[in-house]
Design a protein around this motif. Structure first.
Motif, PDB file in Angstrom:
ATOM      1  N   ILE A 151     108.993 -40.787  33.369  1.00  0.00           N
ATOM      2  CA  ILE A 151     107.825 -39.986  33.730  1.00  0.00           C
ATOM      3  C   ILE A 151     108.135 -38.633  34.347  1.00  0.00           C
ATOM      4  CG2 ILE A 151     106.219 -41.921  33.910  1.00  0.00           C
ATOM      5  CD1 ILE A 151     106.552 -41.923  36.851  1.00  0.00           C
ATOM      6  N   ALA A 155     106.203 -34.496  33.593  1.00  0.00           N
ATOM      7  CA  ALA A 155     105.326 -35.192  34.529  1.00  0.00           C
ATOM      8  C   ALA A 155     103.852 -35.099  34.142  1.00  0.00           C
ATOM      9  CB  ALA A 155     105.538 -34.659  35.933  1.00  0.00           C
ATOM     10  N   GLU A 156     103.455 -33.950  33.615  1.00  0.00           N
ATOM     11  CA  GLU A 156     102.036 -33.789  33.313  1.00  0.00           C
ATOM     12  C   GLU A 156     101.595 -34.696  32.176  1.00  0.00           C
ATOM     13  OE1 GLU A 156     100.229 -29.701  32.656  1.00  0.00           O
ATOM     14  OE2 GLU A 156     101.313 -29.530  34.572  1.00  0.00           O
ATOM     15  N   ALA A 159     101.645 -38.300  33.364  1.00  0.00           N
ATOM     16  CA  ALA A 159     100.506 -38.605  34.222  1.00  0.00           C
ATOM     17  C   ALA A 159      99.274 -38.882  33.363  1.00  0.00           C
ATOM     18  CB  ALA A 159     100.245 -37.449  35.181  1.00  0.00           C
ATOM     19  N   ASP A 160      99.119 -38.109  32.310  1.00  0.00           N
ATOM     20  CA  ASP A 160      97.987 -38.294  31.405  1.00  0.00           C
ATOM     21  C   ASP A 160      98.073 -39.641  30.673  1.00  0.00           C
ATOM     22  OD1 ASP A 160      95.663 -37.274  29.849  1.00  0.00           O
ATOM     23  OD2 ASP A 160      97.113 -37.431  28.191  1.00  0.00           O
ATOM     24  N   TYR A 163      97.331 -42.426  33.107  1.00  0.00           N
ATOM     25  CA  TYR A 163      95.905 -42.421  33.429  1.00  0.00           C
ATOM     26  C   TYR A 163      95.105 -43.140  32.346  1.00  0.00           C
ATOM     27  CZ  TYR A 163      91.204 -40.701  34.381  1.00  0.00           C
ATOM     28  OH  TYR A 163      89.863 -40.628  34.635  1.00  0.00           O
ATOM     29  N   SER A 182     112.061 -39.666  41.642  1.00  0.00           N
ATOM     30  CA  SER A 182     110.721 -39.476  42.165  1.00  0.00           C
ATOM     31  C   SER A 182     110.737 -39.026  43.611  1.00  0.00           C
ATOM     32  CB  SER A 182     109.917 -40.754  42.030  1.00  0.00           C
ATOM     33  OG  SER A 182     110.722 -41.857  42.323  1.00  0.00           O
ATOM     34  N   ASN A 186     105.441 -36.572  44.437  1.00  0.00           N
ATOM     35  CA  ASN A 186     105.035 -36.734  43.045  1.00  0.00           C
ATOM     36  C   ASN A 186     104.341 -38.061  42.754  1.00  0.00           C
ATOM     37  OD1 ASN A 186     105.509 -34.443  41.502  1.00  0.00           O
ATOM     38  ND2 ASN A 186     107.716 -34.771  41.656  1.00  0.00           N
ATOM     39  N   LYS A 189     100.617 -38.510  42.078  1.00  0.00           N
ATOM     40  CA  LYS A 189      99.974 -37.979  40.870  1.00  0.00           C
ATOM     41  C   LYS A 189      99.839 -39.013  39.767  1.00  0.00           C
ATOM     42  CE  LYS A 189     102.478 -33.740  41.044  1.00  0.00           C
ATOM     43  NZ  LYS A 189     103.306 -32.910  40.219  1.00  0.00           N
ATOM     44  N   PHE A 190     100.562 -40.124  39.892  1.00  0.00           N
ATOM     45  CA  PHE A 190     100.593 -41.085  38.799  1.00  0.00           C
ATOM     46  C   PHE A 190      99.706 -42.292  39.087  1.00  0.00           C
ATOM     47  CE2 PHE A 190     104.681 -38.858  38.629  1.00  0.00           C
ATOM     48  CZ  PHE A 190     104.581 -38.336  37.353  1.00  0.00           C
TER      49      PHE A 190
END
Ligand code: C2E
Ligand code: MG
Ligand code: MG
Ligand code: MG
Length: 287
Positions: A151, A155-156, A159-160, A163, A182, A186, A189-190
């Motif tokens: 991840i 990261a973005e 995260a998506d 989610y 990690s 951070n 955000k997950f």
């Protein structure tokens, strides 16, 4: 004179490189036939919750018995599969087998490992959802285990993905926690449900203060963020007691149970609580 020995060193090095590349190719070739030849199987290690050591889940762990090499550890062949698309074929086999087991257990969920390449696959979410729907399984009975490496590279996007998986109802666990990149910053955000403390820290707990301090901080972090914390590699009564005192809620390790053959796992699933001594473990890989 020195030139000569220098060349010798280079040649030996080259030969050993050839050797290891050849070995990897052989493993790859063997693996590509392993599914069709029925050489793979899953074993299942209980994840238990205090106070009563209730079995809440099983982690699915891949085993390969190669006709040439015997039992080979996933720690050795998964990284090789990970370098090609073979990992997808293996991963699909693993998830389908794991889902099938759920039909036989009274209520536990299954925790399945996904390597970084699987997780970053195009339409990973759709792919997993399709297989779970086809099997007629509720996503909340499936936990997806990924490592920090999977991840933190992007990261973005990760995260998506997490989610969306979580919205579909899957559970998400961060495996081998504490060994990767990690930062605490951070983590928030997950979309996570669970942190699995890497077993190197559990192993170090009684040996050096640093490990014990790390274990305690992960437990507190998990609690503060509303996450479940699973300690991996619980090998002794002393580990279990220390973890209980530290407020850790879930345990996995040889002291409670080794990875079990499918039929044995189904039996203990129905017993619901762990009775550590009585259970016949699955054979462990030698290599
Ligand atoms: P992991 O996901 O961290 O799995 C836990 C490993 O720790 C397993 O090794 C398990 O047998 C071992 N273990 C459990 N309790 C104890 C203990 O008390 N002491 C010690 N010393 N070890 C314990 P295993 O089965 O050899 O798997 C190694 C790794 O291979 C896994 O680490 C995971 O990263 C990977 N792996 C296994 N199955 C799969 C799979 O189906 N797909 C993918 N992508 N990776 C897999
Ligand atoms: Mg795992
Ligand atoms: Mg782990
Ligand atoms: Mg590991």
């Amino acid at each position: 004179e020195s030139k000569k020995s220098g060349r010798g060193v280079v040649r030996v090095f080259d030969e050993s490189m050839d050797e290891s590349i050849r070995f990897r190719r052989q493993i790859e070739g063997g693996l590509s036939k392993a599914i069709a030849n029925g050489e793979l199987r899953l074993v299942f290690q209980p994840i238990v919750a205090r106070e009563k050591l209730e079995i809440v889940a099983f982690e699915a762990l891949l085993r390969w018995k190669s006709p040439e090499y015997g039992n080979i550890s996933p720690a050795m062949f998964i990284p090789i599969a990970e370098e090609s698309n073979l990992i997808h074929e293996l991963g699909d086999w693993v998830i389908d087998e794991a889902l099938e087991m759920l039909q036989q257990w009274p209520g536990q969920y299954v925790s399945v490992n996904f390597s970084p390449r699987q997780f970053r696959r195009q339409n990973f979410v759709g792919h997993v959802v399709e297989r779970v729907q086809r099997a007629g399984i509720e996503p909340h009975r499936v936990q997806i285990e990924i490592t920090e490496t999977a991840i933190f590279d992007n990261a973005e996007r990760a995260a998506d993905t997490l989610y969306r998986l979580r919205q579909m109802g899957f559970r998400i666990a961060l495996d081998d926690f504490g060994t990767g990149y990690s930062s605490l910053y951070n983590i928030r955000k997950f979309a996570l449900d669970c942190l699995k403390i890497d077993r190197s820290f559990i192993d170090g707990m009684g040996k050096e203060r640093e490990s014990a301090a790390i274990v305690h901080s992960i437990i507190h972090l998990g609690r503060a963020l509303g996450l479940e914390v699973v300690a991996e590699g619980v090998e002794t009564e002393a580990h279990l007691q220390a973890l209980r005192l530290a407020g850790c809620s879930h345990y996995q390790g040889y002291y409670l149970a080794r990875p079990l053959e499918a039929d044995v796992a189904t039996e203990v699933a129905h017993e619901r609580y762990m009775a550590p001594d009585e259970i016949e473990p699955a054979a462990e890989p030698l290599v």
